[in-house]
Design an enzyme around this catalytic site. Structure first.
Site, short mmCIF file in Angstrom:
data_model
loop_
_atom_site.label_atom_id
_atom_site.label_comp_id
_atom_site.label_asym_id
_atom_site.label_seq_id
_atom_site.Cartn_x
_atom_site.Cartn_y
_atom_site.Cartn_z
N LYS A 89 0.88 -1.14 -0.21
CA LYS A 89 0.00 0.17 0.03
C LYS A 89 0.75 1.20 -0.13
O LYS A 89 0.56 2.17 -0.52
CB LYS A 89 -0.93 0.14 1.26
N LYS A 101 2.48 -3.84 10.78
CA LYS A 101 1.18 -4.10 11.59
C LYS A 101 1.32 -4.62 13.10
O LYS A 101 2.24 -5.34 13.34
CB LYS A 101 0.25 -4.80 10.79
P1 NAD Z 1 -14.04 0.38 12.91
O1 NAD Z 1 -13.88 -0.47 14.26
O2 NAD Z 1 -14.30 1.88 13.22
O3 NAD Z 1 -15.49 -0.05 12.00
C1 NAD Z 1 -15.65 -1.25 11.82
C2 NAD Z 1 -17.06 -1.15 11.24
O4 NAD Z 1 -17.55 -2.57 11.03
C3 NAD Z 1 -18.15 -0.94 12.32
O5 NAD Z 1 -19.16 -0.08 11.94
C4 NAD Z 1 -18.69 -2.28 12.80
O6 NAD Z 1 -19.91 -2.49 13.33
C5 NAD Z 1 -18.91 -2.98 11.50
N1 NAD Z 1 -18.45 -4.47 11.48
C6 NAD Z 1 -17.92 -5.12 12.55
N2 NAD Z 1 -18.12 -6.39 12.17
C7 NAD Z 1 -19.09 -6.61 11.27
C8 NAD Z 1 -19.79 -7.72 10.83
N3 NAD Z 1 -19.52 -8.96 10.97
N4 NAD Z 1 -20.66 -7.28 9.64
C9 NAD Z 1 -20.85 -6.08 9.22
N5 NAD Z 1 -20.29 -4.92 9.76
C10 NAD Z 1 -19.41 -5.37 10.76
O7 NAD Z 1 -13.07 0.27 12.03
P2 NAD Z 1 -12.35 0.86 10.74
O8 NAD Z 1 -11.28 1.53 11.24
O9 NAD Z 1 -13.54 1.68 10.29
O10 NAD Z 1 -11.84 -0.46 9.87
C11 NAD Z 1 -12.69 -1.04 9.10
C12 NAD Z 1 -11.96 -1.66 8.04
O11 NAD Z 1 -11.42 -0.82 7.21
C13 NAD Z 1 -10.71 -2.82 8.63
O12 NAD Z 1 -10.72 -3.83 7.57
C14 NAD Z 1 -9.55 -1.67 8.56
O13 NAD Z 1 -8.28 -2.67 8.61
C15 NAD Z 1 -9.85 -1.17 7.29
N6 NAD Z 1 -8.98 0.12 7.19
C16 NAD Z 1 -9.15 1.10 8.09
C17 NAD Z 1 -8.47 2.28 8.15
C18 NAD Z 1 -8.66 3.56 8.92
O14 NAD Z 1 -8.32 4.57 8.65
N7 NAD Z 1 -9.56 3.40 9.82
C19 NAD Z 1 -7.59 2.32 7.14
C20 NAD Z 1 -7.32 1.51 6.19
C21 NAD Z 1 -8.09 0.29 6.06
#
Ligand code: NAD
Length: 406
Positions: A89, A101
């Site tokens: 990435k 990570k």
């Molecule tokens: P977060 O904890 O803020 O949000 C996670 C969301 O997923 C919540 O709305 C939760 O209710 C939902 N969720 C959890 N289990 C679920 C399920 N079984 N079915 C449907 N929804 C479900 O996390 P985040 O930071 O938003 O991360 C979400 C994804 O994005 C992850 O894969 C993370 O690695 C990726 N990501 C996040 C960032 C970032 O800046 N936050 C950057 C790159 C990638």
């Protein structure tokens, strides 16, 4: 196949395609992987042991960079896969970092705020020897956010007897964070969608999107989609999904979530599985891994899958999507907005000069769309599947840095 096996196979294919298969042995495992076990004092005085990990996949292009995940499901293979994706990435986004990570095996909903703070501080203490602003710079991931990052930065700085804000990113603005960081991942993905809309001569007002998740990454994507005029017809979280063919309202979703702690059914109630199969222009998985798999890939009806979550599509599903001409904008490209603004935060921390939000988001848009155009040009000129094109770009940049450094 596990996420790690998928990631390795995809990397191997990409290295073969660019004629650098000899590098597979050097890139299939992280350069360094540590497991830590550390105690945390609970509010009742009991000391409980927790397990954590930090994986530094490759640092040829710069210090390790990657989030810290708090989840009961965190395991060695998941952290290794996520660190490999981070190397790719950062290379694809062309920011001078390697990939890393971390994670702690914990269900944070079992902890009080003060227990979470002690856990954050003790975890960072336990990996302090291998991180640093020129070594490895952590950030938030699932179930961690600004407050965890500022506790960790404070702990690391106290141990070093000086303020070192650049050791960690994703901090709140009032604790040396960058303006624009909170929106960065979601906005970065939508900036890519905006470039697609422009390339294809589409009208945003005619388009629809379904977003799985409503957390740190997903919610700003919903906000930006609404801003540009795309109808977000479905949104979900772990509790279920809501659908409205006329488009949901971002502010209603936010208001309701802040009152109830989960999204409310402001439209028709559907399941997360149904959301993934909706007929929309853009399907945006933005919650968890492995949700598009061999069981449902045949039923994905979107034209584009824009991956904000890490690893939402399995390798088996990729084969089916490729055959069905679904365009995949892979995670290693689509969700790089967060790490890009993390890089801007690190630059600001180290220079002492802080930028306004407009400047941050302008730079992010330029970077996200530039990375997308590089990807699009390779994909289209060689007739490649999206994931292959992105992995080839990332792998080539990493290999070039490894060769240059000898
Ligand atoms: P977060 O904890 O803020 O949000 C996670 C969301 O997923 C919540 O709305 C939760 O209710 C939902 N969720 C959890 N289990 C679920 C399920 N079984 N079915 C449907 N929804 C479900 O996390 P985040 O930071 O938003 O991360 C979400 C994804 O994005 C992850 O894969 C993370 O690695 C990726 N990501 C996040 C960032 C970032 O800046 N936050 C950057 C790159 C990638």
């Amino acid at each position: 196949m596990t996420e790690l096996e998928d990631a390795r196979e995809n990397l191997k294919d990409a290295l073969e395609k660019i004629g650098e298969e000899d590098f597979f042995e050097r890139l299939k495992n992280p350069q360094r992987f540590v497991e830590v076990n550390f105690p945390v004092e609970m509010d009742d005085g009991e000391k409980k042991m927790f397990k954590g990990f930090r994986s530094q996949h490759n640092t040829s292009r710069g210090p390790g960079k990657g989030g810290i995940r708090f989840s009961e499901d965190v395991n060695e293979d998941e952290v290794k896969a996520l660190s490999l994706w981070m190397s790719l990435k950062c290379a694809i986004a062309d920011i001078p970092y390697g990939g890393a990570k971390g994670g702690v095996v914990v269900d944070p909903s079992d902890l009080s705020e003060s227990e979470e703070e002690r856990l954050s501080r003790n975890y960072i203490d336990s990996i302090a020897e291998i991180i640093g602003e020129n070594r490895d710079v952590p950030a938030p991931d699932m179930n961690t956010g600004g407050k965890h990052m500022s506790w960790m930065m404070d702990e690391y700085s106290e141990d070093n007897r000086e303020l070192i804000p650049g050791v960690i990113t994703g901090k709140p603005v009032e604790a040396f964070g960058s303006k624009g960081r909170a929106d960065a991942t979601g906005f970065g993905a939508v900036y890519v969608i905006e470039q697609i809309i422009e390339d294809e001569g589409l009208e945003a007002e005619d388009l629809t999107a379904a977003v799985q998740g409503f957390g740190n990454a997903a919610a700003p994507a919903v906000k930006r989609l609404e801003e540009i005029g795309v109808d977000v017809v479905a949104v979900s979280d772990a509790s279920g999904a809501t659908y409205d063919s006329e488009g949901l309202s971002y502010s209603e979703l936010v208001d309701c979530k802040s009152r109830r702690g989960e999204i409310c059914n402001t439209g028709e109630e559907i399941s997360n599985e149904e959301l993934l199969e909706l007929e929309v222009d853009f399907l945006i998985p933005a919650a968890i891994g492995g949700v598009i798999n061999e069981d449902n890939a045949e039923n994905i009806s979107a034209d584009y899958v824009v991956e904000i979550a890490n690893g939402p599509t399995t390798r088996e599903a990729d084969e089916i999507l490729e055959e069905r001409d679904v365009t995949v904008i892979p995670d290693v490209l689509a969700n790089s907005g967060g790490v890009t603004v993390s890089y801007y935060e690190w630059v600001q921390n180290r220079s002492g000069e802080y930028w306004d939000e407009e400047k941050v988001l302008e730079k992010l848009k330029e970077n996200s769309q530039g990375a997308y155009r590089e990807f699009r040009d390779l994909r289209d000129s060689e007739g490649l599947y999206g994931r292959d094109a992105a992995y080839m770009i990332g792998a080539e940049k990493i290999v070039k840095a490894m060769k240059a450094r000898g």
